[in-house]
Design an enzyme around this catalytic site. Sequence first.
Site, PDB file in Angstrom:
ATOM      1  N   ASN A  10       4.830  -2.454  -5.732  1.00 51.08           N
ATOM      2  CA  ASN A  10       5.387  -1.097  -5.685  1.00 51.08           C
ATOM      3  C   ASN A  10       5.545  -0.720  -4.212  1.00 51.08           C
ATOM      4  OD1 ASN A  10       5.868   1.646  -5.778  1.00 51.08           O
ATOM      5  ND2 ASN A  10       3.879   2.190  -6.682  1.00 51.08           N
ATOM      6  N   TRP A  11       6.785  -0.653  -3.764  1.00 55.53           N
ATOM      7  CA  TRP A  11       7.036  -0.396  -2.340  1.00 55.53           C
ATOM      8  C   TRP A  11       6.961   1.085  -1.978  1.00 55.53           C
ATOM      9  CZ3 TRP A  11      11.822  -4.064  -1.097  1.00 55.53           C
ATOM     10  CH2 TRP A  11      11.439  -5.394  -1.346  1.00 55.53           C
ATOM     11  N   LYS A  12       6.784   1.915  -2.979  1.00 45.11           N
ATOM     12  CA  LYS A  12       6.666   3.374  -2.765  1.00 45.11           C
ATOM     13  C   LYS A  12       7.781   3.886  -1.855  1.00 45.11           C
ATOM     14  CE  LYS A  12       1.806   3.105  -3.771  1.00 45.11           C
ATOM     15  NZ  LYS A  12       0.495   3.697  -3.637  1.00 45.11           N
ATOM     16  N   HIS A  95       2.744   6.609 -12.815  1.00 46.26           N
ATOM     17  CA  HIS A  95       1.937   6.259 -11.640  1.00 46.26           C
ATOM     18  C   HIS A  95       1.078   7.466 -11.252  1.00 46.26           C
ATOM     19  CE1 HIS A  95       0.802   5.231  -7.560  1.00 46.26           C
ATOM     20  NE2 HIS A  95       1.027   3.973  -7.902  1.00 46.26           N
ATOM     21  N   GLU A  97       0.429   8.802  -8.558  1.00 49.93           N
ATOM     22  CA  GLU A  97       1.041   9.735  -7.603  1.00 49.93           C
ATOM     23  C   GLU A  97       2.008  10.667  -8.320  1.00 49.93           C
ATOM     24  OE1 GLU A  97       2.246   6.704  -4.813  1.00 49.93           O
ATOM     25  OE2 GLU A  97       0.123   6.307  -4.467  1.00 49.93           O
ATOM     26  N   GLU A 167      -5.009   1.631 -13.114  1.00 49.89           N
ATOM     27  CA  GLU A 167      -5.147   1.925 -11.691  1.00 49.89           C
ATOM     28  C   GLU A 167      -6.107   3.097 -11.501  1.00 49.89           C
ATOM     29  OE1 GLU A 167      -1.466   0.406  -9.435  1.00 49.89           O
ATOM     30  OE2 GLU A 167      -1.014   2.411 -10.171  1.00 49.89           O
ATOM     31  N   GLY A 173      -4.802   2.856  -2.588  1.00 48.35           N
ATOM     32  CA  GLY A 173      -4.525   3.123  -1.182  1.00 48.35           C
ATOM     33  C   GLY A 173      -5.759   3.505  -0.375  1.00 48.35           C
ATOM     34  N   SER A 213      -5.845  -1.195  -4.393  1.00 46.71           N
ATOM     35  CA  SER A 213      -6.303  -1.971  -3.242  1.00 46.71           C
ATOM     36  C   SER A 213      -6.474  -3.462  -3.544  1.00 46.71           C
ATOM     37  CB  SER A 213      -7.593  -1.368  -2.658  1.00 46.71           C
ATOM     38  OG  SER A 213      -7.358  -0.029  -2.236  1.00 46.71           O
ATOM     39  N   GLY A 234       0.272  -2.041  -4.205  1.00 50.16           N
ATOM     40  CA  GLY A 234       0.957  -1.066  -3.356  1.00 50.16           C
ATOM     41  C   GLY A 234       1.018  -1.556  -1.922  1.00 50.16           C
ATOM     42  N   GLY A 235       0.035  -1.163  -1.130  1.00 50.43           N
ATOM     43  CA  GLY A 235       0.031  -1.464   0.310  1.00 50.43           C
ATOM     44  C   GLY A 235       0.289  -2.932   0.634  1.00 50.43           C
TER      45      GLY A 235
HETATM   46  C1  PEP Z   1      -0.298   1.464  -6.373  1.00 52.29           C
HETATM   47  O1  PEP Z   1       0.224   2.360  -5.776  1.00 52.29           O
HETATM   48  O2  PEP Z   1       0.112   1.198  -7.505  1.00 52.29           O
HETATM   49  C2  PEP Z   1      -1.388   0.755  -5.732  1.00 52.29           C
HETATM   50  C3  PEP Z   1      -2.153   0.028  -6.467  1.00 52.29           C
HETATM   51  O3  PEP Z   1      -1.532   0.903  -4.376  1.00 52.29           O
HETATM   52  P1  PEP Z   1      -2.561   0.091  -3.410  1.00 52.29           P
HETATM   53  O4  PEP Z   1      -2.431  -1.348  -3.782  1.00 52.29           O
HETATM   54  O5  PEP Z   1      -2.096   0.390  -2.038  1.00 52.29           O
HETATM   55  O6  PEP Z   1      -3.917   0.621  -3.709  1.00 52.29           O
END
Ligand code: PEP
Length: 250
Positions: A10-12, A95, A97, A167, A173, A213, A234-235
């Site tokens: 997920n490149w957000k 998600h 967010e 998640e 994050g 993470s 994500g990151g």
């Molecule tokens: C996400 O946004 O779905 C996520 C898991 O982010 P991160 O890997 O940065 O925690």
Amino acid sequence: MARNYYIAGNWKMHKTRAEAAALAKELVEALKDGKHKYLVAPGFTLLETVAPIVKGTNILLGAQNCAVEEQGAHTGEVSVLQLKDLGVQAIILGHSERRHNYREDDALINKKVLLALKHGFDVILCVGELLEEREQGRAEAVCERQTTEGLKGVTAGGLSRVTIAYEPVWAIGTGKTATPEDADAIHGSIRNVVEKLYGGAEAAKIIIQYGGSVKPENATQLMAKENIDGALVGGAALKADTFVPIAKFA
Ligand code: PEP
């Protein structure tokens, strides 16, 4: 039962078109012999750039959200019809967010799930508890509610196009990861919810990704767990250097 691992990035709200094209090309090359199922979800403005790069490869094209309505007077929203037109194959919905920063509730997310399935998309339905919900011992109950409500009205046929991503919000994050044991326990309870709703055969098949993470250093231990079938990243999805080792975890 054997389930295929599914690793999604997920490149957000990151990257310009040039940066997105460069990363997509690196991933296509690095993952062409990858054994698992892959997806990248760039931001809306990047989809048209990334689509031709991943087309015909083993990397699916995903969107990070869609509007709850098919089309019409909805300023600032992006419709499933527009996503289809760009070659998007899957949509991430619910998600954390979106749930917590943009106030999307279970009913809205469920409508989006039904709309996306109606239009032939695969869906990644995200669920997960807040830190205070975990501290109150409510993690399983929250995930059960989000799963049940998110899947309302989804047929067994539709379910075959749904992946669930667990998640925990406190792990997204933040650099904090659920232990493989804690994550596996919630994944098991989500699978039980699916069993209650759809029966054992469907529960055994459904892919449940872990997100929060995920890094090259923890991917293998997480993925070794019985009920963890992949990752939503994500990151670490923003660079080939970190995404590829996760996608090719041993
Ligand atoms: C996400 O946004 O779905 C996520 C898991 O982010 P991160 O890997 O940065 O925690």
